[in-house]
Design a protein around this motif. Sequence first.
Motif, mmCIF file in Angstrom:
data_model
loop_
_atom_site.group_PDB
_atom_site.id
_atom_site.type_symbol
_atom_site.label_atom_id
_atom_site.label_comp_id
_atom_site.label_asym_id
_atom_site.label_seq_id
_atom_site.Cartn_x
_atom_site.Cartn_y
_atom_site.Cartn_z
ATOM 1 N N ALA A 248 0.831 -1.217 0.000
ATOM 2 C CA ALA A 248 0.000 0.000 0.000
ATOM 3 C C ALA A 248 0.858 1.257 0.000
ATOM 4 C CB ALA A 248 -0.927 -0.015 1.219
ATOM 5 N N THR A 249 1.898 1.285 0.809
ATOM 6 C CA THR A 249 2.718 2.498 0.886
ATOM 7 C C THR A 249 3.558 2.698 -0.374
ATOM 8 O OG1 THR A 249 4.395 1.227 2.119
ATOM 9 C CG2 THR A 249 2.836 2.538 3.409
ATOM 10 N N THR A 250 4.009 1.611 -0.978
ATOM 11 C CA THR A 250 4.747 1.739 -2.237
ATOM 12 C C THR A 250 3.838 2.254 -3.351
ATOM 13 O OG1 THR A 250 6.242 -0.068 -1.615
ATOM 14 C CG2 THR A 250 6.116 0.513 -3.952
ATOM 15 N N LEU A 251 2.624 1.715 -3.407
ATOM 16 C CA LEU A 251 1.659 2.190 -4.395
ATOM 17 C C LEU A 251 1.296 3.651 -4.146
ATOM 18 C CD1 LEU A 251 -0.106 1.388 -6.807
ATOM 19 C CD2 LEU A 251 -1.881 0.695 -5.178
ATOM 20 N N ALA A 252 1.146 4.009 -2.870
ATOM 21 C CA ALA A 252 0.856 5.402 -2.531
ATOM 22 C C ALA A 252 1.983 6.311 -2.999
ATOM 23 C CB ALA A 252 0.637 5.539 -1.025
ATOM 24 N N GLY A 265 9.042 3.985 4.901
ATOM 25 C CA GLY A 265 9.688 4.461 6.116
ATOM 26 C C GLY A 265 9.053 5.713 6.670
ATOM 27 N N GLU A 266 8.652 6.612 5.776
ATOM 28 C CA GLU A 266 8.058 7.876 6.213
ATOM 29 C C GLU A 266 6.713 7.674 6.894
ATOM 30 O OE1 GLU A 266 9.007 10.900 6.329
ATOM 31 O OE2 GLU A 266 10.815 11.034 5.079
ATOM 32 N N LEU A 267 5.978 6.636 6.524
ATOM 33 C CA LEU A 267 4.636 6.424 7.057
ATOM 34 C C LEU A 267 4.581 5.375 8.155
ATOM 35 C CD1 LEU A 267 2.678 6.528 3.679
ATOM 36 C CD2 LEU A 267 2.773 8.310 5.426
ATOM 37 N N ALA A 268 5.727 4.839 8.569
ATOM 38 C CA ALA A 268 5.733 3.782 9.589
ATOM 39 C C ALA A 268 5.141 4.274 10.905
ATOM 40 C CB ALA A 268 7.154 3.274 9.803
ATOM 41 N N ALA A 349 1.531 12.547 4.393
ATOM 42 C CA ALA A 349 1.349 12.477 2.941
ATOM 43 C C ALA A 349 1.329 13.871 2.319
ATOM 44 C CB ALA A 349 0.063 11.728 2.608
ATOM 45 N N LEU A 350 0.753 14.831 3.027
ATOM 46 C CA LEU A 350 0.716 16.198 2.501
ATOM 47 C C LEU A 350 2.119 16.782 2.368
ATOM 48 C CD1 LEU A 350 -2.332 17.712 4.443
ATOM 49 C CD2 LEU A 350 -2.249 16.845 2.082
ATOM 50 N N VAL A 351 3.047 16.287 3.168
ATOM 51 C CA VAL A 351 4.440 16.735 3.071
ATOM 52 C C VAL A 351 5.178 15.974 1.978
ATOM 53 C CG1 VAL A 351 6.619 16.920 4.318
ATOM 54 C CG2 VAL A 351 4.470 17.387 5.508
ATOM 55 N N LEU A 352 4.896 14.673 1.862
ATOM 56 C CA LEU A 352 5.619 13.827 0.918
ATOM 57 C C LEU A 352 5.182 14.044 -0.519
ATOM 58 C CD1 LEU A 352 5.616 10.386 2.803
ATOM 59 C CD2 LEU A 352 7.545 11.942 2.509
ATOM 60 N N PHE A 353 3.861 14.222 -0.728
ATOM 61 C CA PHE A 353 3.324 14.252 -2.082
ATOM 62 C C PHE A 353 3.135 15.683 -2.575
ATOM 63 C CE2 PHE A 353 0.883 10.244 -0.602
ATOM 64 C CZ PHE A 353 2.057 9.495 -0.674
ATOM 65 N N ILE A 363 -5.153 7.317 -1.385
ATOM 66 C CA ILE A 363 -6.176 6.273 -1.536
ATOM 67 C C ILE A 363 -5.666 4.905 -1.071
ATOM 68 C CG2 ILE A 363 -7.575 4.995 -3.211
ATOM 69 C CD1 ILE A 363 -7.860 7.585 -4.794
ATOM 70 N N PRO A 364 -4.462 4.460 -1.466
ATOM 71 C CA PRO A 364 -3.981 3.167 -0.956
ATOM 72 C C PRO A 364 -3.817 3.160 0.564
ATOM 73 C CG PRO A 364 -2.710 3.844 -2.873
ATOM 74 C CD PRO A 364 -3.533 5.019 -2.471
#
Length: 383
Positions: A248-252, A265-268, A349-353, A363-364
């Motif tokens: 899921a995180t890779t797809l995200a 790693g960022e979302l762990a 996610a708002l920081v990463l994307f 979504i994932p």
Amino acid sequence: MVVQQAVSASAWRWVWRVAGLVAAAYFCLGLIFGPDQVENPTAGVVYVLFWVGLLPLSLLFGPVWRTLNPLRTVHLLACMALRRDAETGLRPLPPGLGYWPAAAGILSFVWLELVAPERTTLPVITVWLVAYVVIMMAGAVVFGSRWFDKGDAFEAYSDLAGRLSPLVRRRDGVVAWRNSLDGMAGLRPAPGLTVLVVVLLGSTMYDSLSNAPVWVRFVQESPVPAPVMGTTGLLTVIGVVLAAYLGATTLAGRWGAAEPGTTPGELAHAVVPIAVGYMVAHYYTLLLLEGQRTVSLLSDPLVIGANWLGTAGWKVSAAGTTPAGIAMLQVTVIVIGHLVGTVLAHDRALVLFPRRTAVVGQIPLLLLMVAYTVVGLLLMFAA
């Protein structure tokens, strides 16, 4: 602001260190000199008061095991006697080591708790504890006291839960309230962190699965020895949880146009509240009921009819809990854990994307959180 645990003020630090040493010494009475009987409190102390009890203690007061840890205190005292800097070892701590030792330590402990044959007997517990102490002290000698921060499984476990504590000690020493999300949001990616949080979540899910009638029947009817089945089941559940998270995180990351390889790693940190909520739901009744029984047995660690703590006469009380109340609590803490995890994942996610892909990239993550919630609730009520 430097976030410190609420119990680590300079005036009190040695009080808590001594308390940790005294508690460890008292525990060793039953472990070393007590008979290998069900009346011995050793198993209850290890699996209930320590493993389960450390979670709410850390949630309330922060990463308390850093100060109470008797191994860290023994190492500090030895360094003081030798007039050496406790933080300096024989070699620098490798940057790539990260949380990998803690992840391995947690995995070995949950295997001991959930799978190991005769796991409540004194010889089995003693062998594991001796091996763990030797590894921890060897790591401290080689790498210095910084080894305990991420190398000690229980310090890392307490630190992760403690980041959700509402208490913070400011730089000026004043204890203040804080937003519990602030501490968790400050957890940065590190080697092994993803595996550590997944082991915490996956092992608790396996514990629920192992108590389900379907799994119990399957193990009993299988020609394969129960420890082999248990080990396979534990690793499989952890592996499935890890695969779902990485997928899921890779797809995200791909959909959100993040830097390749950084998203898991960022979302762990977002998985930690989920694991904490599930652990609270799963172990609440164990701590409530077996915790009382263990405290009662602690008055007589040698099983000689003593009442050293004045608790030998305690009777186990359900404290007014009902099946409906327990079920409501379990659902509530699981849902809250997932909501907090979702908020943390959204903020990161708002920081990463980039802004143009921020929505689709989440979504994932949303689907992952929903899947964890559904599976967690199903396993909880299947047991």
